[in-house]
Design an enzyme around this catalytic site. Structure first.
Site, PDB file in Angstrom:
ATOM      1  N   ASP A 133       0.849  -1.191   0.000  1.00 50.56           N
ATOM      2  CA  ASP A 133       0.000   0.000   0.000  1.00 50.56           C
ATOM      3  C   ASP A 133       0.887   1.244   0.000  1.00 50.56           C
ATOM      4  O   ASP A 133       1.737   1.413   0.879  1.00 50.56           O
ATOM      5  CB  ASP A 133      -0.920  -0.017   1.231  1.00 50.56           C
ATOM      6  CG  ASP A 133      -2.079   0.956   1.100  1.00 50.56           C
ATOM      7  OD1 ASP A 133      -1.861   2.101   0.650  1.00 50.56           O
ATOM      8  OD2 ASP A 133      -3.213   0.566   1.444  1.00 50.56           O
TER       9      ASP A 133
ATOM     10  N   SER B 202      -7.200   3.955  -1.027  1.00 50.95           N
ATOM     11  CA  SER B 202      -6.946   2.514  -1.041  1.00 50.95           C
ATOM     12  C   SER B 202      -8.212   1.708  -1.271  1.00 50.95           C
ATOM     13  O   SER B 202      -8.147   0.596  -1.787  1.00 50.95           O
ATOM     14  CB  SER B 202      -6.296   2.080   0.277  1.00 50.95           C
ATOM     15  OG  SER B 202      -5.038   2.695   0.396  1.00 50.95           O
TER      16      SER B 202
ATOM     17  N   THR C 112      -7.965  -2.033   2.040  1.00 54.29           N
ATOM     18  CA  THR C 112      -7.393  -2.919   1.020  1.00 54.29           C
ATOM     19  C   THR C 112      -7.920  -4.346   1.124  1.00 54.29           C
ATOM     20  O   THR C 112      -8.509  -4.849   0.153  1.00 54.29           O
ATOM     21  CB  THR C 112      -5.851  -2.863   1.058  1.00 54.29           C
ATOM     22  OG1 THR C 112      -5.436  -1.498   1.062  1.00 54.29           O
ATOM     23  CG2 THR C 112      -5.241  -3.598  -0.121  1.00 54.29           C
TER      24      THR C 112
ATOM     25  N   GLU D 183      -1.087  -8.111   1.852  1.00 57.24           N
ATOM     26  CA  GLU D 183      -0.839  -6.670   1.835  1.00 57.24           C
ATOM     27  C   GLU D 183       0.204  -6.231   2.854  1.00 57.24           C
ATOM     28  O   GLU D 183       0.112  -6.575   4.038  1.00 57.24           O
ATOM     29  CB  GLU D 183      -2.139  -5.884   2.115  1.00 57.24           C
ATOM     30  CG  GLU D 183      -1.915  -4.377   1.940  1.00 57.24           C
ATOM     31  CD  GLU D 183      -2.953  -3.500   2.614  1.00 57.24           C
ATOM     32  OE1 GLU D 183      -3.672  -3.985   3.510  1.00 57.24           O
ATOM     33  OE2 GLU D 183      -3.024  -2.309   2.259  1.00 57.24           O
TER      34      GLU D 183
ATOM     35  N   HIS E  45       2.360   8.618   4.696  1.00 58.53           N
ATOM     36  CA  HIS E  45       1.520   9.702   5.230  1.00 58.53           C
ATOM     37  C   HIS E  45       2.259  10.473   6.320  1.00 58.53           C
ATOM     38  O   HIS E  45       2.134  11.683   6.424  1.00 58.53           O
ATOM     39  CB  HIS E  45       0.224   9.139   5.831  1.00 58.53           C
ATOM     40  CG  HIS E  45      -0.795   8.751   4.818  1.00 58.53           C
ATOM     41  ND1 HIS E  45      -1.455   9.660   4.027  1.00 58.53           N
ATOM     42  CD2 HIS E  45      -1.287   7.539   4.454  1.00 58.53           C
ATOM     43  CE1 HIS E  45      -2.309   9.026   3.230  1.00 58.53           C
ATOM     44  NE2 HIS E  45      -2.224   7.738   3.467  1.00 58.53           N
TER      45      HIS E  45
ATOM     46  N   HIS F  74      -1.357   2.842  -5.011  1.00 56.27           N
ATOM     47  CA  HIS F  74      -0.989   4.234  -5.332  1.00 56.27           C
ATOM     48  C   HIS F  74       0.322   4.534  -4.634  1.00 56.27           C
ATOM     49  O   HIS F  74       0.789   3.732  -3.810  1.00 56.27           O
ATOM     50  CB  HIS F  74      -2.068   5.205  -4.837  1.00 56.27           C
ATOM     51  CG  HIS F  74      -2.390   4.992  -3.385  1.00 56.27           C
ATOM     52  ND1 HIS F  74      -1.541   5.350  -2.359  1.00 56.27           N
ATOM     53  CD2 HIS F  74      -3.438   4.374  -2.793  1.00 56.27           C
ATOM     54  CE1 HIS F  74      -2.060   4.990  -1.209  1.00 56.27           C
ATOM     55  NE2 HIS F  74      -3.218   4.383  -1.437  1.00 56.27           N
TER      56      HIS F  74
HETATM   57 MG    MG Z   1      -4.200  -0.718   2.696  1.00 54.06          MG
HETATM   58 ZN    ZN Z   2      -3.086   6.076   2.463  1.00 52.31          ZN
END
Ligand code: MG
Ligand code: ZN
Length: 353
Positions: free
Chosen positions: A27, A68, A121, A241, A250, A289
């Site tokens: 992610d 996400s 996700t 994931e 972030h 992303h």
């Molecule tokens: Mg995620």
């Molecule tokens: Zn995010």
């Protein structure tokens, strides 16, 4: 005498299709995140061994900046939807996901995450809800979905609920799951019944960052393919994931980001080892992303990177796709994120009746 080319003989060349698919999602793992991990590691990364590389366009239905939920819905259902949507189309109707399709065809299925299992996700691969924050509704969807293997955090959304009095752990047990959690012991410590579905909760809420002691992702990534392979003779679809790469992005924390990436790559190593031995497993690694608008500034040296961030949000850049195994060549080139779904279906021959 002339040699006749028999067209039939070309048609008869066997195309090798995979029996199993493992989709690994980092992610927020853009190309610079991967570069930073490559330049920070003493050894080459496992991800560097993937022979096929492509890029996908991450944008959602109505926004160049995806989140996400929309990103994972694109992978799971092949539709671009609005940010925040979990397994539903822009018209809010549910879309059929690859796990539901795999189950219909007798494949085993699994979800592994380093976030809660109800986080956007993993949720978009099995739940259908209007908004990603509907964690308890998502938990209910997950508890009813009969996914063969679940590993992730978020125990409290199953057994200490606010919206109702349901005990979804009891429900999972009633449905025949072998359910365990961090409260009883590590994932490595259980005697596994391979005939039963398996769920392991790694935390009440979000699991810790790897830098604070979370250590289950590489082992879970070794265990999950092994479990699903023993659990079913018809092959499997597994999504793994590395959830917290995004969170480090972030937070604009470079060291944290690298530690999550290296942990994810260790998981890639486990999956690659399974795929090499198995020979019938297609492994796809990608991101939903990029997060943070990461740059590796001039003046950086090997293993001494000057990382800089341009954002605390997701950015709109294309992200890389790495593939290994039968039909991996499908994943080269530049395409929409929804193509990940269509290519997986083609590899599993779901598009041919
Ligand atoms: Mg995620
Ligand atoms: Zn995010």
């Amino acid at each position: 005498m002339t040699t006749r080319v028999n067209a039939q003989s070309y048609a008869n060349v066997p195309v090798k299709y995979p029996k199993n698919i493992i989709l690994m999602i980092g992610d927020g793992m853009g190309l610079t995140q991967v570069s930073a991990a490559v330049y920070s590691s003493k050894q080459p990364l496992h991800i560097e061994q993937f022979p096929v590389v492509g890029f996908h366009k991450t944008h959602s239905f109505d926004n160049l900046r995806t989140d996400s939920a929309a990103g994972a819905t694109a992978f799971a259902c092949g539709v671009k939807t609005y940010n925040g949507a979990i397994g539903i189309k822009p018209d809010t109707l549910p879309c059929k996901n690859i796990i539901e399709e795999a189950k219909e065809r007798g494949l085993a299925t699994g979800l592994v995450a380093t976030s809660t299992i109800v986080h956007a996700t993993p949720a978009a691969f099995i739940a259908h809800q209007h908004l990603r924050v509907m964690f308890e509704e998502i938990a209910k969807d997950i508890a009813h979905a009969d996914v063969d293997l679940l590993i992730g955090g978020g125990l409290r959304y199953f057994n200490r609920r606010n919206i109702d009095e349901l005990d979804l752990i009891k429900l999972l047990n009633k449905k025949g799951y072998q359910v365990h959690s961090f409260l009883e012991g590590e994932l490595t410590s259980f005697r596994i019944d391979y005939t039963k579905n398996f769920a392991y909760f790694t935390a009440n809420d979000e699991p810790l960052p790897v830098s604070q002691g979370r250590d289950y992702l590489p082992y879970a990534s070794r265990f999950a393919p092994y479990f699903l392979d023993k659990h079913s003779e018809n092959g499997f679809f597994l999504m793994i994931e590395g959830s917290q790469i995004d969170w480090a992005g972030h937070a604009n924390q470079g060291a944290l980001l690298i530690s999550e990436l290296l942990d994810f790559d260790a998981a890639v190593g486990e999956v690659l080892e399974f795929a090499r031995k198995d020979g019938e497993t297609l492994v796809i690694i990608t991101a939903d992303h990029e997060t943070g608008g990461l740059a590796i500034n001039p003046g950086s040296k090997m293993r001494k990177l000057d990382l800089a961030f341009t954002s605390s949000d997701h950015t709109c850049t294309m992200v890389p796709v790495f593939a290994y195994g039968p039909m991996s060549e499908l994943f080269s080139g530049i395409y929409e994120n929804t193509e990940i779904y269509h290519k997986i279906r083609r590899a599993l021959q779901f598009d041919t009746p």
